[in-house]
Write a protein that holds these residues in place. Structure first.
Motif, PDB file in Angstrom:
ATOM      1  N   LEU B 118       0.822  -1.214   0.000  1.00 15.41           N
ATOM      2  CA  LEU B 118       0.000   0.000   0.000  1.00 15.41           C
ATOM      3  C   LEU B 118       0.852   1.259   0.000  1.00 15.41           C
ATOM      4  O   LEU B 118       0.601   2.198  -0.760  1.00 15.41           O
ATOM      5  N   THR B 119       1.868   1.280   0.853  1.00 16.14           N
ATOM      6  CA  THR B 119       2.624   2.524   0.991  1.00 16.14           C
ATOM      7  C   THR B 119       3.561   2.759  -0.183  1.00 16.14           C
ATOM      8  O   THR B 119       3.625   3.871  -0.692  1.00 16.14           O
ATOM      9  N   THR B 120       4.259   1.724  -0.625  1.00 18.26           N
ATOM     10  CA  THR B 120       5.202   1.994  -1.722  1.00 18.26           C
ATOM     11  C   THR B 120       4.460   2.319  -3.010  1.00 18.26           C
ATOM     12  O   THR B 120       4.921   3.156  -3.784  1.00 18.26           O
ATOM     13  N   THR B 121       3.315   1.686  -3.247  1.00 19.32           N
ATOM     14  CA  THR B 121       2.565   1.996  -4.456  1.00 19.32           C
ATOM     15  C   THR B 121       2.079   3.447  -4.419  1.00 19.32           C
ATOM     16  O   THR B 121       2.169   4.186  -5.395  1.00 19.32           O
ATOM     17  N   PHE B 122       1.589   3.851  -3.259  1.00 23.25           N
ATOM     18  CA  PHE B 122       1.143   5.237  -3.096  1.00 23.25           C
ATOM     19  C   PHE B 122       2.311   6.219  -3.216  1.00 23.25           C
ATOM     20  O   PHE B 122       2.238   7.219  -3.930  1.00 23.25           O
ATOM     21  N   LEU B 123       3.409   5.921  -2.500  1.00 28.07           N
ATOM     22  CA  LEU B 123       4.543   6.848  -2.495  1.00 28.07           C
ATOM     23  C   LEU B 123       5.208   6.942  -3.871  1.00 28.07           C
ATOM     24  O   LEU B 123       5.682   8.007  -4.265  1.00 28.07           O
ATOM     25  N   ASN B 124       5.230   5.829  -4.619  1.00 28.62           N
ATOM     26  CA  ASN B 124       5.743   5.899  -5.988  1.00 28.62           C
ATOM     27  C   ASN B 124       4.920   6.888  -6.810  1.00 28.62           C
ATOM     28  O   ASN B 124       5.466   7.665  -7.597  1.00 28.62           O
ATOM     29  N   GLY B 125       3.597   6.849  -6.608  1.00 27.27           N
ATOM     30  CA  GLY B 125       2.714   7.772  -7.325  1.00 27.27           C
ATOM     31  C   GLY B 125       2.966   9.217  -6.903  1.00 27.27           C
ATOM     32  O   GLY B 125       2.993  10.123  -7.738  1.00 27.27           O
ATOM     33  N   LEU B 126       3.165   9.415  -5.603  1.00 21.60           N
ATOM     34  CA  LEU B 126       3.419  10.769  -5.103  1.00 21.60           C
ATOM     35  C   LEU B 126       4.762  11.293  -5.631  1.00 21.60           C
ATOM     36  O   LEU B 126       4.865  12.450  -6.047  1.00 21.60           O
ATOM     37  N   ALA B 127       5.775  10.425  -5.627  1.00 20.07           N
ATOM     38  CA  ALA B 127       7.091  10.813  -6.132  1.00 20.07           C
ATOM     39  C   ALA B 127       6.968  11.269  -7.586  1.00 20.07           C
ATOM     40  O   ALA B 127       7.569  12.267  -7.993  1.00 20.07           O
ATOM     41  N   GLU B 128       6.149  10.549  -8.337  1.00 29.13           N
ATOM     42  CA  GLU B 128       5.945  10.897  -9.743  1.00 29.13           C
ATOM     43  C   GLU B 128       5.343  12.302  -9.861  1.00 29.13           C
ATOM     44  O   GLU B 128       5.773  13.104 -10.683  1.00 29.13           O
ATOM     45  N   GLN B 129       4.334  12.590  -9.028  1.00 29.60           N
ATOM     46  CA  GLN B 129       3.707  13.912  -9.060  1.00 29.60           C
ATOM     47  C   GLN B 129       4.687  15.011  -8.666  1.00 29.60           C
ATOM     48  O   GLN B 129       4.600  16.136  -9.157  1.00 29.60           O
ATOM     49  N   LEU B 130       5.610  14.678  -7.757  1.00 32.04           N
ATOM     50  CA  LEU B 130       6.570  15.672  -7.275  1.00 32.04           C
ATOM     51  C   LEU B 130       7.829  15.676  -8.135  1.00 32.04           C
ATOM     52  O   LEU B 130       8.807  16.341  -7.809  1.00 32.04           O
ATOM     53  N   GLU B 131       7.813  14.886  -9.187  1.00 31.64           N
ATOM     54  CA  GLU B 131       8.972  14.718 -10.057  1.00 31.64           C
ATOM     55  C   GLU B 131      10.195  14.332  -9.245  1.00 31.64           C
ATOM     56  O   GLU B 131      11.262  14.911  -9.363  1.00 31.64           O
TER      57      GLU B 131
END
Lengths: 311, 204, 121
Positions: B118-131
């Motif tokens: 749950l967390t890594t999938t979410f954080l990967n998405g957030l990292a993408e948004q934050l470039e």
């Protein structure tokens, strides 16, 4: 600076296992950390399914993990605390560890080749045997400490605080399930004289022998504790007053019949016992009642059993 | 004292990025866990860390909770810790969700597995948004049956200056379970995050 | 007279992002709402040609707005712009009469494509 030359020496000397699998879980690469410990050559296993290369892998579990990493492109982890090892590898602490295989922490990371299409999983395997060994030692020390915390240093029977907490527990249990529980309090007769005659060491030897002898007479579920100097208590779970009285009489007679040896001398001892049974009173009240019965046994001439009555 | 607070614009921007990240994660997870799972885009709140222990203690009175932590590190000084809170009564549902047979994994292992998914999938998405790009530490169980989670949460939360409270709700056709995710970010990383947010906001 | 377009999203960033992603030749009077209730109030009082609708919002979510548009027979087109991109959710909004579903953050090319297809530009 061109850094490509670093890769080979780093991978071969790294104190971490590196295992690369393709999306079908076939071995693509493994470094010396693994080949040396598993006695393998990369050429022998390259392209083979990882489950056939290492015997005893938790296949269903590992498949699920690897497929998750590939599908979600997110890392997965495994800790020795939850799964002691994934690959059966020897460790470098053969003497001091009681574990046959290296305890492992493993990270599984998604990798995509420069072509942007081919996907791999990289397993990084770290040796956690030291942590495993320390934790085991810690657990052993903790359980020894726990034992020491509830044991009387001299006699090895339960100490007062633990014994009393057990009495609380047993009376609560008796109340909840409507089961009987009885209490014996006993005291060594004329202990002061015994100490005067044989010295404190003689007195101590008598307490130790007496505790051992009475322990032999009890069931596994009975709880013998040292209540004070020469006063002891026995909790008899699942035992009504009549049966408790029988047990008390048996103990009293057995002690009187036995001589205790100290420094080549044989010492005769007797005990007096007070008996009380649980009838919805508190644990403290139960102790008081057994203590009053004990006082009566003393008053009536010692070396006998007295039962608490309500008058 | 350094001010770690967010302007309304920054807060709104972060919430939107988290929403998008969670949407991406939810979609990936739904596909991975099969279509029977429905993940809602969660509610997100920026809160003070000292508010967390009381909030969750009130939310789960007398219930034993498991707390699982996972640390992450990104580029440009961005880092933090996520905490997932589970009710132990949910363990069987989680096992079914992950397709685990009860025999081959411990409760602790299942909980750390679902947490890292749950967390890594979410954080990967957030990292993408934050470039940005994040790397992760292995999940750790911070408290379980034998320890009160709110106390442990209090001592953990103290080390951080900002908390992002994310309520995640899973709905399965036959069951449902809730868990909570808390995103904790230390002071200097909050400052970095604000710089990144301002850059994104300046584009619009 | 220019068309009125309503952008409904609780996030300012998302509203601005969408405004910026709209095709340059889209000649419309743009109004905004930050939740579903606000949007419905506007839809009931003024002529709105097209709604760009977020799904996850406080007060009343996007699904609620779609249901109201349908049940009240309002005459407006709806393009859903949402982060909740699961297939099941997409199907649900299409069943409720949405014209298209666009994943957040809204991509300008995709938006132009969709609007072109429905003759909005």
């Amino acid at each position: 600076m061109q850094l490509d030359w670093l890769l080979q020496p780093l991978l071969s000397q790294l104190n971490t296992g590196v295992l690369i699998l393709d999306s079908q879980h076939n071995v693509v690469f493994l470094n010396q950390f693994i080949t040396r410990r598993a006695d393998l050559q990369l050429a022998e296993v390259e392209g083979k399914l990882v489950y056939t290369v290492f015997s005893g892998l938790p296949e269903a579990w590992l498949r699920r993990k690897l497929d998750g990493v590939l599908a979600l492109q997110a890392p997965a982890f495994s800790s020795w605390e939850q799964r002691q090892y994934i690959i059966k590898l020897p460790h470098l602490r053969p003497v001091s560890s009681d574990s046959e295989y290296m305890a492992q922490n493993c990270s599984m990371l998604p990798l995509t080749a420069p072509d942007g299409v081919s996907q791999y999983v990289c397993l990084l395997i770290e040796d956690a045997t030291d942590a495993y060994v320390y934790q085991h030692q810690l657990q052993q020390s903790m359980s020894m400490l726990e034992l020491a915390n509830r044991t009387d240093g001299l006699t090895g029977v339960y100490n007062r605080s633990y014994w009393q907490s057990q009495l609380e527990y047993e009376t609560q249990r008796a109340a909840r399930y409507q089961h009987p529980v009885s209490l014996l309090l006993f005291d060594l007769d004329k202990f002061k004289q015994l100490n005067d005659r044989y010295g404190h060491q003689g007195g101590d030897a008598v307490l130790i022998e007496l505790s051992a002898m009475i322990t032999e007479l009890l069931r596994d579920t009975d709880l013998l504790g040292r209540y004070g100097g020469e006063e002891f208590g026995i909790i008899l779970p699942e035992t009504n007053l009549a049966c408790a009285q029988l047990v008390a009489n048996r103990i009293c007679a057995a002690v009187a019949a036995q001589k205790i040896l100290f420094n080549g001398q044989s010492i005769a001892v007797t005990i007096s016992i007070g008996v009380a049974s649980y009838t919805n009173q508190t644990a403290d009240e139960l102790i008081q009642q057994a203590d009053m019965a004990l006082y009566n046994a003393k008053r009536l001439g010692r070396n006998q059993v007295a039962v608490w009555t309500a008058d | 004292m350094t001010d770690f607070s967010f302007s309304e614009e920054q807060r709104d921007g972060l919430q939107e990025l988290v929403n998008i990240a969670m949407g991406l994660a939810s979609d990936k997870l739904a596909r991975y866990l099969n279509t029977l799972v429905h993940l809602q885009v969660p509610a997100i709140k920026l809160v003070k860390t000292d508010y967390l222990p009381t909030h969750f203690a009130n939310r789960y009175p007398q219930q034993s909770m498991t707390m699982i932590s996972l640390g992450f590190f990104g580029d440009h000084g961005l880092r933090g810790e996520t905490i997932m809170l589970y009710q132990l009564a949910n363990v069987d549902t989680i096992a079914k969700l992950l397709g685990y047979n009860n025999d081959d994994s411990s409760e602790a292992e299942m909980l750390t597995d679902i947490s890292s998914i749950l967390t890594t999938t979410f954080l990967n998405g957030l990292a993408e948004q934050l470039e940005n790009n994040f790397s992760y530490a292995a999940p750790r169980i911070l408290s379980s049956r034998d320890q009160h989670f709110a106390e442990k949460l209090a001592s953990t939360a103290k080390q951080w200056q900002l908390a992002l409270q994310v309520d995640i709700r899973y709905q399965l056709i036959d069951y449902s379970f809730n868990c909570d995710m808390i995103l904790l970010i230390p002071g200097e990383a909050v400052l970095r995050l604000r710089v990144i947010l301002d850059k994104i906001l300046a584009n619009f | 007279m220019a068309l009125t377009a309503l952008i409904c999203d609780d996030s300012l960033l998302a509203r601005n992002q969408l405004k910026k992603s709209l095709p340059a030749d889209f000649d419309a009077n743009i109004i905004t709402a930050s939740n579903g209730l606000e949007a419905l109030a506007m839809l009931r009082t003024q002529e709105v040609g097209i709604v760009f609708l977020d799904l996850t919002m406080p007060e009343l979510d996007g699904i609620g707005v779609l249901e109201a548009i349908k049940s009240e027979g309002m005459d407006c087109l709806v393009i859903v712009v949402s982060a909740d991109i699961q297939p099941e959710m997409q199907k649900r909004v299409m069943d409720l009469g949405a014209l298209a579903f666009i994943q957040k953050p809204a991509n300008a090319a995709k938006l132009t494509d969709v609007m072109h297809k429905y003759g909005l530009i």
